[in-house]
Design a protein around this motif. Structure first.
Motif, PDB file in Angstrom:
ATOM      1  N   CYS A 144       0.897  -1.154   0.026  1.00 49.30           N
ATOM      2  CA  CYS A 144      -0.061   0.036  -0.070  1.00 49.30           C
ATOM      3  C   CYS A 144       0.900   1.084  -0.093  1.00 49.30           C
ATOM      4  N   CYS A 145       0.498   2.484   0.604  1.00 46.94           N
ATOM      5  CA  CYS A 145       1.006   3.736   0.165  1.00 46.94           C
ATOM      6  C   CYS A 145       1.802   4.347   1.454  1.00 46.94           C
ATOM      7  N   SER A 146       1.234   3.563   2.539  1.00 45.93           N
ATOM      8  CA  SER A 146       1.625   4.528   3.852  1.00 45.93           C
ATOM      9  C   SER A 146       1.503   3.559   5.136  1.00 45.93           C
ATOM     10  N   ASP A 148      -5.035   0.004   7.972  1.00 45.76           N
ATOM     11  CA  ASP A 148      -6.729  -0.039   7.381  1.00 45.76           C
ATOM     12  C   ASP A 148      -6.377  -1.562   6.693  1.00 45.76           C
ATOM     13  N   THR A 149      -5.430  -1.870   6.047  1.00 46.09           N
ATOM     14  CA  THR A 149      -5.491  -3.166   5.314  1.00 46.09           C
ATOM     15  C   THR A 149      -5.104  -4.258   6.220  1.00 46.09           C
ATOM     16  N   MET A 188       5.136   4.623   0.427  1.00 46.75           N
ATOM     17  CA  MET A 188       5.069   3.024   0.480  1.00 46.75           C
ATOM     18  C   MET A 188       4.595   2.417   1.745  1.00 46.75           C
ATOM     19  N   GLY A 189       3.889   1.714   1.999  1.00 46.75           N
ATOM     20  CA  GLY A 189       3.725   0.708   3.040  1.00 46.75           C
ATOM     21  C   GLY A 189       3.144  -0.467   2.714  1.00 46.75           C
ATOM     22  N   ALA A 190       3.384  -1.462   3.902  1.00 43.35           N
ATOM     23  CA  ALA A 190       3.236  -2.957   3.286  1.00 43.35           C
ATOM     24  C   ALA A 190       2.688  -3.720   4.692  1.00 43.35           C
ATOM     25  N   VAL A 191       1.968  -4.743   4.324  1.00 40.98           N
ATOM     26  CA  VAL A 191       1.398  -5.584   5.348  1.00 40.98           C
ATOM     27  C   VAL A 191       1.864  -7.005   5.107  1.00 40.98           C
ATOM     28  N   MET A 226       2.553  -8.071  10.405  1.00 41.20           N
ATOM     29  CA  MET A 226       3.277  -7.022  10.474  1.00 41.20           C
ATOM     30  C   MET A 226       3.097  -5.811   9.474  1.00 41.20           C
ATOM     31  N   THR A 227       2.877  -4.646  10.016  1.00 41.55           N
ATOM     32  CA  THR A 227       2.810  -3.508   9.138  1.00 41.55           C
ATOM     33  C   THR A 227       4.128  -2.739   9.019  1.00 41.55           C
ATOM     34  N   MET A 228       4.381  -2.135   7.995  1.00 43.72           N
ATOM     35  CA  MET A 228       5.568  -1.361   7.902  1.00 43.72           C
ATOM     36  C   MET A 228       5.371  -0.267   6.799  1.00 43.72           C
ATOM     37  N   ALA A 229       6.160   0.556   6.806  1.00 48.75           N
ATOM     38  CA  ALA A 229       6.287   1.863   5.802  1.00 48.75           C
ATOM     39  C   ALA A 229       7.519   2.539   6.170  1.00 48.75           C
TER      40      ALA A 229
END
Ligand SMILES: Cc1ncc(COP(=O)(O)O)c(C=O)c1O
Length: 448
Positions: free
Chosen positions: A117-119, A125-126, A297-300, A284-287
């Motif tokens: 994702c983007c943040s 939220d994801t 950029m973000g990621a789950v 895990m969430t990251m950005a």
């Protein structure tokens, strides 16, 4: 307002500050005395008067490799010439698969699947939706509650606002997700000046068991915590606390989500907070430092079982998860991510952070004797220095952040806590400079 810039920045001349409604900023105050950054390189920023500012918070915990890394800029430039944008729904481009594989290689087992994702806010939220989708796919759609924590920061989208434990970030927005309950935060006055993990406070994790007793563990979908609560001022988990949360989650089939948006990518002296504390979450969430802050950029990342459960629940040719963003896995963000991850590896950045941690924390703890300092907390390459309140919580911190800028130091303050988190490429001399400037600014600006 007409802000004059150095000559080489003429092209970026600003004729008016009025139209941009700035985020998390006192707009009227800022526009009376703007702080405009026109250049950044390595450990430094330069303002529009030519002032050189040492970056004590690596931007917003983003620029772990320092500013202006040529390798990242080149990779983005190449990518933009090759393929500036192609949709990521029902088609792909090579960069996202390569980056997901690169991340899977450093994520703890069995976390091997990555959704982009983007943040950080979008990652949260994801993750909320992934938790719902997973339980639904398992026939446990009754899990409708989420657990967060006081003083938590999980971004500002409606999911993150609902989870937020920072009162100012939620009080103005009364319509948030229902069924969110908050654990107590983990900071106790008796932990003041304890370095690393406090030796007491583990029992605060039992709040989760109390929620299970109160609401039924089978109604709780997921627990969200930052391994070290960053934006609230570096609250390091007490010894045994994360382990206890993990055990309670396991007992009740609850997903444990680590928000690694700040802790991830070396900040804790390891790849992730999960590694530093030896506790593996389910999600895990990251950005932020995922691509050195170069492109949003973000990621789950999720365990194999979560990915497989959600995807296997749908027919072979159907979309399994109705979620995604136009800019999910943007080619330029992925290119920046790959270049960043390669540099982390090549320069041994996580090991470097671990080795530098003692020096950094020693330097920060040297501020303990300052009469304006109320508490210091820290782990890895992050520390929170809480200054004594002037009676109105947060007023002194906000004022100091602005004044420190003109003293040549960038520090992110939340409330009255200055959060030092220099780039992980910082040399000892940079750390000394940051801490010296912090002390000098306190001397200069805190009178009582
Ligand atoms: C732990 C944590 N989660 C989520 C976020 C939100 O990230 P973003 O500002 O990229 O939306 C932040 C931002 O500081 C954060 O620290």
């Amino acid at each position: 307002m007409n802000v004059s810039l150095p000559l080489d920045q003429e092209a970026m001349r600003i004729n008016s500050l009025e139209q941009h409604w700035m985020p998390f900023t006192g707009n009227r105050d800022f526009k009376e005395n703007p702080r405009i950054v026109v250049r950044s390189e390595g450990m430094y920023l330069w303002d529009h008067h030519g002032g050189k500012i040492v970056d004590g918070s690596s931007g917003l915990f983003t620029c772990a490799l320092g500013h202006g890394r040529r390798e990242i800029a080149d990779a983005v430039h190449r990518q933009m010439q090759l393929n500036d944008y192609s949709p990521h729904f029902q088609m792909g481009h090579p960069g996202s698969f390569a980056l997901a594989a690169k991340l899977a290689a450093i994520l703890p087992e069995p976390i091997n699947h990555v959704f982009f994702c983007c943040s950080g806010s979008e990652a949260i939220d994801t993750a909320l939706k992934i938790a719902m989708a997973y339980h639904r796919a398992r026939g446990e759609a009754q899990r409708v509650r989420f657990v967060s924590r006081e003083r938590a920061y999980h971004g500002v989208n409606m999911g993150g606002t609902s989870l937020s434990g920072m009162v100012r970030n939620r009080e103005g927005f009364p319509v948030t997700l229902p069924n969110v309950v908050h654990l107590r935060h983990t900071w106790l006055d008796t932990q003041r000046f304890q370095r690393g993990q406090p030796d007491h406070g583990v029992e605060l994790a039992d709040d989760l068991q109390r929620f299970c007793d109160m609401y039924g563990g089978q109604t709780i979908a997921a627990v969200f915590v930052e391994p070290v609560a960053g934006s609230t001022g570096t609250l390091v988990p007490p010894q045994g606390y994360l382990e206890r949360l993990r055990a309670i989650c396991d007992r009740h089939g609850i997903l444990l989500v680590f928000d690694e948006v700040i802790c991830g990518f070396g900040r804790m002296g390891t790849a992730f907070g999960a590694d530093a504390f030896g506790v593996t979450p389910d999600i895990m969430t990251m950005a932020k430092a995922i691509n050195n802050g170069a492109i949003p950029m973000g990621a789950v990342a999720v365990k194999d079982e979560i990915y497989e459960t959600v995807t296997d629940a749908a027919p072979q040719n159907a979309i399994e998860f109705f979620h995604g963003y136009t800019y999910s896995a943007h080619p330029a963000a992925c290119a920046a991510g790959l270049a960043t991850q390669e540099l982390y590896e090549k320069e041994g950045i996580f090991e470097r952070a671990r080795e530098m941690s003692d020096y950094f924390l020693d330097a920060v703890w040297s501020l303990k004797d300052h009469p304006a300092v109320y508490d210091i907390r820290g782990y890895g390459m992050m520390a929170g220095i809480e200054v004594k309140s002037d009676g109105a919580p947060g007023r002194r911190g906000t004022d100091l952040q602005k004044k420190m800028f003109w003293d040549g130091l960038h520090v992110k303050f939340t409330g009255d806590v200055g959060i030092l988190a220099p780039a992980l490429v910082a040399e000892r001399a940079h750390i000394d400079e940051i801490v010296d400037r912090f002390r000098t600014s306190l001397d200069r600006h805190v009178t009582a």
